[in-house]
Structures are given as C-alpha cells and as structure tokens.
Design a protein around this motif. Sequence first.
Motif, PDB file in Angstrom:
ATOM      1  N   VAL A 121       0.863  -1.180   0.000  1.00 41.97           N
ATOM      2  CA  VAL A 121       0.000   0.000   0.000  1.00 41.97           C
ATOM      3  C   VAL A 121       0.899   1.230   0.000  1.00 41.97           C
ATOM      4  O   VAL A 121       1.677   1.441   0.940  1.00 41.97           O
ATOM      5  CB  VAL A 121      -0.923   0.019   1.229  1.00 41.97           C
ATOM      6  N   PHE A 122       0.815   2.031  -1.054  1.00 43.24           N
ATOM      7  CA  PHE A 122       1.651   3.229  -1.171  1.00 43.24           C
ATOM      8  C   PHE A 122       0.864   4.448  -0.701  1.00 43.24           C
ATOM      9  O   PHE A 122      -0.273   4.668  -1.117  1.00 43.24           O
ATOM     10  CB  PHE A 122       2.098   3.422  -2.627  1.00 43.24           C
ATOM     11  N   LEU A 123       1.499   5.243   0.169  1.00 35.12           N
ATOM     12  CA  LEU A 123       0.888   6.443   0.725  1.00 35.12           C
ATOM     13  C   LEU A 123       1.828   7.630   0.573  1.00 35.12           C
ATOM     14  O   LEU A 123       3.041   7.462   0.388  1.00 35.12           O
ATOM     15  CB  LEU A 123       0.573   6.241   2.213  1.00 35.12           C
ATOM     16  N   HIS A 124       1.267   8.811   0.663  1.00 34.19           N
ATOM     17  CA  HIS A 124       2.091  10.022   0.704  1.00 34.19           C
ATOM     18  C   HIS A 124       3.023   9.921   1.924  1.00 34.19           C
ATOM     19  O   HIS A 124       2.623   9.404   2.973  1.00 34.19           O
ATOM     20  CB  HIS A 124       1.187  11.243   0.832  1.00 34.19           C
ATOM     21  N   PRO A 125       4.290  10.380   1.811  1.00 37.08           N
ATOM     22  CA  PRO A 125       5.241  10.253   2.925  1.00 37.08           C
ATOM     23  C   PRO A 125       4.706  10.741   4.271  1.00 37.08           C
ATOM     24  O   PRO A 125       4.936  10.099   5.304  1.00 37.08           O
ATOM     25  CB  PRO A 125       6.431  11.103   2.457  1.00 37.08           C
ATOM     26  N   ALA A 126       3.995  11.863   4.282  1.00 36.76           N
ATOM     27  CA  ALA A 126       3.461  12.377   5.545  1.00 36.76           C
ATOM     28  C   ALA A 126       2.423  11.423   6.123  1.00 36.76           C
ATOM     29  O   ALA A 126       2.392  11.182   7.336  1.00 36.76           O
ATOM     30  CB  ALA A 126       2.849  13.761   5.333  1.00 36.76           C
ATOM     31  N   ASP A 127       1.576  10.866   5.261  1.00 37.65           N
ATOM     32  CA  ASP A 127       0.561   9.920   5.721  1.00 37.65           C
ATOM     33  C   ASP A 127       1.211   8.634   6.223  1.00 37.65           C
ATOM     34  O   ASP A 127       0.775   8.054   7.215  1.00 37.65           O
ATOM     35  CB  ASP A 127      -0.418   9.597   4.583  1.00 37.65           C
ATOM     36  N   CYS A 128       2.251   8.214   5.515  1.00 37.04           N
ATOM     37  CA  CYS A 128       2.960   6.993   5.911  1.00 37.04           C
ATOM     38  C   CYS A 128       3.621   7.183   7.280  1.00 37.04           C
ATOM     39  O   CYS A 128       3.608   6.269   8.119  1.00 37.04           O
ATOM     40  CB  CYS A 128       4.007   6.648   4.850  1.00 37.04           C
ATOM     41  N   GLU A 129       4.167   8.368   7.510  1.00 35.08           N
ATOM     42  CA  GLU A 129       4.816   8.650   8.791  1.00 35.08           C
ATOM     43  C   GLU A 129       3.800   8.670   9.922  1.00 35.08           C
ATOM     44  O   GLU A 129       4.083   8.232  11.046  1.00 35.08           O
ATOM     45  CB  GLU A 129       5.539   9.995   8.711  1.00 35.08           C
ATOM     46  N   ASN A 130       2.604   9.145   9.621  1.00 37.44           N
ATOM     47  CA  ASN A 130       1.567   9.247  10.650  1.00 37.44           C
ATOM     48  C   ASN A 130       1.128   7.886  11.190  1.00 37.44           C
ATOM     49  O   ASN A 130       0.682   7.786  12.334  1.00 37.44           O
ATOM     50  CB  ASN A 130       0.341   9.982  10.088  1.00 37.44           C
TER      51      ASN A 130
END
Length: 253
Positions: free
Chosen positions: A59-68
């Motif tokens: 599942v690929f997410l925007h870096p900020a979303d992934c960090e959250n």
Amino acid sequence: MGVFSGLEGSLEKYIDSFFKDNFGGRVQPVDIAKKLAREMRDARRVSIRNIYVPNLYTVFLHPADCENIATFSSLLAKELGDYVTKKAAEKKYTLTGPPSVKFEQDQALPAGGLRVAGEFSESPPEKEHTAPDEKPIEHTQRFRPVKEYSRGEAVSPACGSLRVNDGPDRGKVFQLKAASIVLGRHESCDIVLNDSSVSRRHARLELHRGRYTIVDLGSTNGTMVNGVRIGTKVLEPGDTVILGTTTCSFKVE
C-alpha cells in the motif's frame, strides 16, 4: 459489522478514529480495503481448477501519511491481511501463500492518496491431490494457461507486443507470449530494458481473458500509461506505456 468482519467493534472504531485524526478524514481503512479487493480482482489468474490471486500487497501512501501511521502500521497491516484472507474466501479465490500487507512511501502521491500493488509469492500454491506419477502444479508466476473458460466457451489469449519508440532500446519489439511477464532492468526479467531509470523489477503484464493488465511493482520512477501514473491498468491497443525514460506502444494483432 464493519469493513473487517474479524475486528471487534471497539478496535474498528479506534482505527477509524485514528485515521480521521491523523489524515483529516482523507484516507480510511475502507478505502484501503476497496483498493486491495480491486487489485485482487484485476490480478487474478485462472487455471483449470482454481482462480489464483496475489498474496503480497504493498500500500503506497504520501510520505506524511505513511509517517503518521508508523507506530500503528503493524496492527493495521495484520487486520488488512485478515481482510484479504476473508475476501479471497468469499470470492472463492486461492491465495498463493500467507497474505502480507505492507506500507511504503510514494512522493508522487498527493496527501491522502493511495495506490496498491499486488504480487504472487515465490512459494507454490496449496498442494493439490495428485497421482504418484503426476507433478504438482508450479507456483502461479510460472503458470501459463493456454485457454481460459467463461460459460463453457474458450477464450484465445491476445497476441500482443510492445514496441520501444524512445529510450536506450529504441526500435526493439517485444512479443508478449506468456500470461505473466515481468519488465525491468534485471537480467532475470522476462523483458529486460537497458535503461538505468528503470527499476530492477519495474512492472508486470498479466493476461486475463484475452486482455493484458499492467501492474507497477513499486518502481522508483513509476509506470505511466498515456501520461498518467498508474498502479494497475488494463491496456488498450495503441496505449503508450512509459517506464523510466523508455516509451513503448502497446499493440494487439
């Protein structure tokens, strides 16, 4: 009952609340689940006895979303894996191994955006009963069905090709003669591209019911079809496919 039928109500509410608080309501578990189900459907492989589907999902997410979700991702990935198992059973699909869901960053995605890429594991599918002199079916990455059946009628596979119009391999024509074809820079790929901007395992072509679907395998520079970055896309004759700096045209005879 919510998206994940195996979750207790309190945990499901906690997950939804977590996503609303951290993603501002942009990404929800139900969105990820829908993408997983769609990827499972689009990448399915039909054999004589079974319908095989990928068991490895990224599942690929925007870096900020992934960090959250960094501290929460393991639990969510486990619950999504349970969902994959239940969805496969519901659709009477056969997973080629234990399901696995992981999260990765994709800077090309907007905040709140997501995409999913599925892959078949290297392990063989569940063993089937065979006679002593019969060989077991190989894992799905090597399984090459000649015909697929729908309502009792045979469907002939497409005779497709990729012509390189721009890039280091310009002028080459690759005939698509298998049901699963991996494109990339590594010599183990079915189609090897001499392009340093192409990932070692960049994308995969899957043949299903006479049509090819291209699936990005988490490549660094992404896969484009007609100028749009894709995760999974059914190809149409005349489509332009871009991997790195290599531009190809898809044709069907």
